[in-house]
Motif scaffolding. Structure first.
Motif, PDB file in Angstrom:
ATOM      1  N   UNK A 185       2.376   6.246  -2.623  1.00  0.00           N
ATOM      2  CA  UNK A 185       3.306   7.364  -3.059  1.00  0.00           C
ATOM      3  C   UNK A 185       2.999   7.598  -4.616  1.00  0.00           C
ATOM      4  N   UNK A 186       2.349   6.764  -5.338  1.00  0.00           N
ATOM      5  CA  UNK A 186       2.280   6.810  -6.700  1.00  0.00           C
ATOM      6  C   UNK A 186       0.967   7.642  -6.876  1.00  0.00           C
ATOM      7  N   UNK A 187       0.250   7.551  -5.841  1.00  0.00           N
ATOM      8  CA  UNK A 187      -0.924   8.583  -5.623  1.00  0.00           C
ATOM      9  C   UNK A 187      -0.777  10.061  -5.346  1.00  0.00           C
ATOM     10  N   UNK A 188       0.239   9.956  -4.478  1.00  0.00           N
ATOM     11  CA  UNK A 188       0.501  11.455  -3.591  1.00  0.00           C
ATOM     12  C   UNK A 188       1.700  12.107  -4.406  1.00  0.00           C
TER      13      UNK A 188
ATOM     14  N   UNK B  63       5.559  12.874  -1.282  1.00  0.00           N
ATOM     15  CA  UNK B  63       4.934  12.917  -0.349  1.00  0.00           C
ATOM     16  C   UNK B  63       5.475  12.350   0.790  1.00  0.00           C
ATOM     17  N   UNK B  64       4.981  12.918   2.198  1.00  0.00           N
ATOM     18  CA  UNK B  64       5.498  12.398   3.347  1.00  0.00           C
ATOM     19  C   UNK B  64       4.903  11.219   4.023  1.00  0.00           C
TER      20      UNK B  64
ATOM     21  N   UNK C 245       1.352   6.036   7.483  1.00  0.00           N
ATOM     22  CA  UNK C 245       1.064   7.722   8.117  1.00  0.00           C
ATOM     23  C   UNK C 245       1.405   8.555   6.939  1.00  0.00           C
ATOM     24  N   UNK C 246       0.340   9.229   6.725  1.00  0.00           N
ATOM     25  CA  UNK C 246       0.493  10.430   5.585  1.00  0.00           C
ATOM     26  C   UNK C 246       0.524  11.671   6.392  1.00  0.00           C
ATOM     27  N   UNK C 247       1.707  12.612   6.234  1.00  0.00           N
ATOM     28  CA  UNK C 247       1.873  13.726   7.100  1.00  0.00           C
ATOM     29  C   UNK C 247       1.797  14.749   6.163  1.00  0.00           C
TER      30      UNK C 247
ATOM     31  N   UNK D 250       0.783  -1.221   0.039  1.00  0.00           N
ATOM     32  CA  UNK D 250      -0.108   0.093  -0.038  1.00  0.00           C
ATOM     33  C   UNK D 250       0.903   1.370   0.158  1.00  0.00           C
ATOM     34  N   UNK D 251       1.831   1.332   0.683  1.00  0.00           N
ATOM     35  CA  UNK D 251       2.834   2.474   0.783  1.00  0.00           C
ATOM     36  C   UNK D 251       3.393   2.854  -0.812  1.00  0.00           C
ATOM     37  N   UNK D 252       3.684   1.853  -1.472  1.00  0.00           N
ATOM     38  CA  UNK D 252       4.068   2.001  -2.924  1.00  0.00           C
ATOM     39  C   UNK D 252       3.245   2.649  -3.660  1.00  0.00           C
TER      40      UNK D 252
END
Length: 257
Positions: free
Chosen positions: A128-131, A135-136, A145-147, A123-125
């Motif tokens: 990052x592709x979405x944000x 993105x932090x 955690x998305x900051x 999901x992290x990968x």
């Protein structure tokens, strides 16, 4: 005179014969007494030997009874030991079976934990592709955690109104939340001054935007604030469904029993 002499001679001879017979009788009596004494000694000796033999027989009988009792006790102890050994063996077998069940349970739970960790990494990968690569986004405590900074979201650390840049950022966050429906979302406000009122309003503004505008189900989002430990901002924390996880772990434990 001749007659008197004959009588006297006869008397003398008779007296001599009688004296001889008496002497012989006395000798015979002494001999008999000696034999009687010997017999009595032999009899006493025989009685002593018989008494000794009886004592030995009684001792042997007592020892024999003791040996029989000891043998009975030994046989009983051996029987008890055999039964105890059998029980111990059964206990060990039960313990080993229980250990095998526990290992199976732990194996199933470890597999689920590994699966959750793998899901978080995958999901992290995707996040990052979405944000965007800048993105932090991090993985912490089994969740994602998305900051973002307060200045980027509200224009300042005291404002509670989202900026256009902040709203645009939340559009992508909403996409992430919708693409991970099994995760719970926690909007977490971080404060370094101890004045949590404003921080709570900021977290609530983010949650309101996600629910009211971006159509995230309200029961999927929670709000919290805490000391940021020299950091302030907003964290969007995506956590696995621990309730569902523990339900599956419980089912796995029951299945392994």
């Amino acid at each position: 005179m001749k007659t008197k002499s004959s009588i006297i001679l006869l008397l003398v001879l008779s007296t001599g014969v009688f004296a001889q017979k008496k002497s012989e009788l006395i000798a015979e009596i002494d001999n008999l007494k000696s034999k009687i004494s010997e017999v009595e000694q032999e009899l006493a000796k025989a009685k002593r030997e018989i008494s000794s033999s009886n004592a030995k027989a009684e001792t042997l009988e007592t020892e024999n009874i003791g040996l029989r009792d000891a043998n009975t006790t030994l046989l009983g102890n051996l029987s008890n030991f055999s039964e105890l050994s059998k029980q111990n063996s059964e206990n060990v077998n039960r313990a080993m079976a229980a250990l095998a069940r526990k290992e199976k349970q732990l194996s199933g739970i470890n597999d689920m934990i590994s699966a959750n960790d793998s899901t978080a990494i995958v999901s992290l990968t995707r996040i990052k592709q979405t944000l965007g690569e800048n993105a932090n986004v991090n993985v912490a405590e089994g969740g994602i955690v998305i900051s973002n900074k307060l200045d980027d979201l509200f224009g300042s650390d005291t404002s509670t109104k989202l900026t256009e840049a902040g709203k645009a950022w939340l559009v992508n966050v909403a996409k992430v939340i919708k693409s991970n429906p099994s995760f719970r979302t926690q909007v977490e406000g971080l404060n370094i001054t101890g004045e949590f009122g404003t921080t709570f309003d900021q977290a609530a503004a983010v949650a309101k935007e996600l629910v009211g505008v971006l159509q995230i189900p309200s029961d999927q989002i929670n709000i919290s604030v805490k000391d940021g430990n020299f950091k302030e901002g907003i964290n969007i924390r995506l956590q696995p469904d621990y309730k569902g996880f523990y339900a599956k772990a419980k089912e796995s434990a029951k299945a392994a029993q």
